[in-house]
Design an enzyme around this catalytic site. Structure first.
Site, short mmCIF file in Angstrom:
data_model
loop_
_atom_site.label_atom_id
_atom_site.label_comp_id
_atom_site.label_asym_id
_atom_site.label_seq_id
_atom_site.Cartn_x
_atom_site.Cartn_y
_atom_site.Cartn_z
N SER A 45 0.85 -1.08 -0.16
CA SER A 45 -0.03 0.07 -0.03
C SER A 45 0.94 1.44 0.05
O SER A 45 1.71 1.30 -0.78
CB SER A 45 -0.98 0.07 1.37
OG SER A 45 -1.85 0.63 1.06
N ASP A 161 -5.29 -3.43 -2.92
CA ASP A 161 -4.58 -3.22 -1.80
C ASP A 161 -3.76 -4.35 -1.14
O ASP A 161 -4.38 -5.25 -0.33
CB ASP A 161 -5.43 -2.36 -0.61
CG ASP A 161 -4.40 -1.85 0.39
OD1 ASP A 161 -3.12 -2.16 0.71
OD2 ASP A 161 -4.76 -0.54 0.65
#
Length: 302
Positions: A45, A161
């Site tokens: 991320s 993510d």
């Protein structure tokens, strides 16, 4: 590109955490100052973005300057391109343009330090490590928060993510040849949540004092603040990010147990969307790294 034969190679894992991840910059500042020879970096991320920026040769100072473009909240709002919410609230085209301005058309072959980017495949419920191809594509996949950004769908995979399944990617560093690991977990833990709640209670007491003793203008300001807070808190971004981070924190703690140096720089009174608090996040990252400086130096000493 990877020197897996180096018996003392140090790996650096930069974790997920949205705005909290800006603390990674402060950690990098100390690693640069101490001339810690990082042989491979992993990121999930926001950690993937900062790892990649550092990997292509940007210094922590340069990364901070780029991050400070978001210091003005209006600049953050300009990244939000709302779309019909079938797979995500945001189309992500503006975010990709922002990333392209930083990474251009660079590929993994252009990296000065090897970087491993973590992505989650929702379709097959597995973690994917990307270390080939365009950096822009890999970073976007790793920061595509499910429910907020539209995921990338390719080859039967739904890519989102990377922090969902591997919020602080330590294991991939061992598999890449690292013998010593520095892990940076920026996700708020129970202590940080408690501190933030206490700060909110204190702020509420101050507002009550203003309503009792303040001027007319101050009282109107408090009433307006409370009105907008009630209208927009919690919002869908808060709900999604807080839910994810509550889950990710437990996984991150387990992952970090395998690291030689475990850093946990968290700005307790901030939220995951406070990208404008760049200097505060960077400062907390520096302070946490300095608290563990002896352990960090010991890695370099071998």
């Amino acid at each position: 590109m990877e020197n897996t034969e180096n018996k003392n190679m140090i790996g650096l894992a930069l974790g997920s955490g949205a705005a909290f991840g800006l603390a990674h910059i402060g950690v990098l500042k100390i690693l640069e100052r101490e001339e810690i020879p990082i042989g491979v970096v992993s990121g999930a991320s926001i950690g993937a973005l900062i790892a990649t920026m550092w990997g292509i040769g940007l210094s922590s100072h340069e990364i901070q300057k780029i991050s400070e473009r978001l210091k003005i909240k209006l600049n953050i709002l300009r990244l939000l391109d709302f779309t019909f919410p079938i797979t995500g609230l945001l189309a992500g085209k503006r975010l990709r343009r922002f990333l392209r301005a930083i990474l251009g058309d660079s590929t993994f072959e252009d990296l000065k330090v090897p970087v491993k980017i973590i992505v989650c495949d929702l379709a097959n419920r597995e973690t994917i490590v990307i270390d080939k191809g365009m950096l822009l594509d890999a970073v976007y996949k790793s920061i595509a928060v499910p429910g907020i950004f539209q995921p990338i769908v390719e080859d039967g995979r739904i890519l989102v993510d990377g922090g969902i399944m591997d919020p602080v990617p330590v294991d991939i560093l061992f598999r890449s040849g690292a013998k010593k690991i520095i892990a940076v977990n920026v996700l708020p833990g129970p202590k940080n949540i408690y501190e933030r709640n206490m700060a909110l209670k204190e702020a509420a007491k101050e507002e009550e004092n203003v309503l009792r003793q303040g001027s007319l203008g101050e009282k109107i300001g408090v009433h307006l603040l409370r009105f907008f807070r009630k209208m927009f808190t919690p919002n869908i971004f808060d709900v999604i990010m807080t839910s994810m981070q509550a889950m990710e924190y437990s996984i991150a703690e387990i992952n970090c147990c395998r690291a030689d140096v475990n850093l946990h720089p968290v700005l307790s009174n901030a939220t995951s969307i406070d990208f404008h608090l760049v200097k505060q996040f960077v400062k907390i990252g520096e302070e946490e790294a300095l608290r563990h400086i002896d352990k960090i130096r010991a890695l370099k000493a071998g």
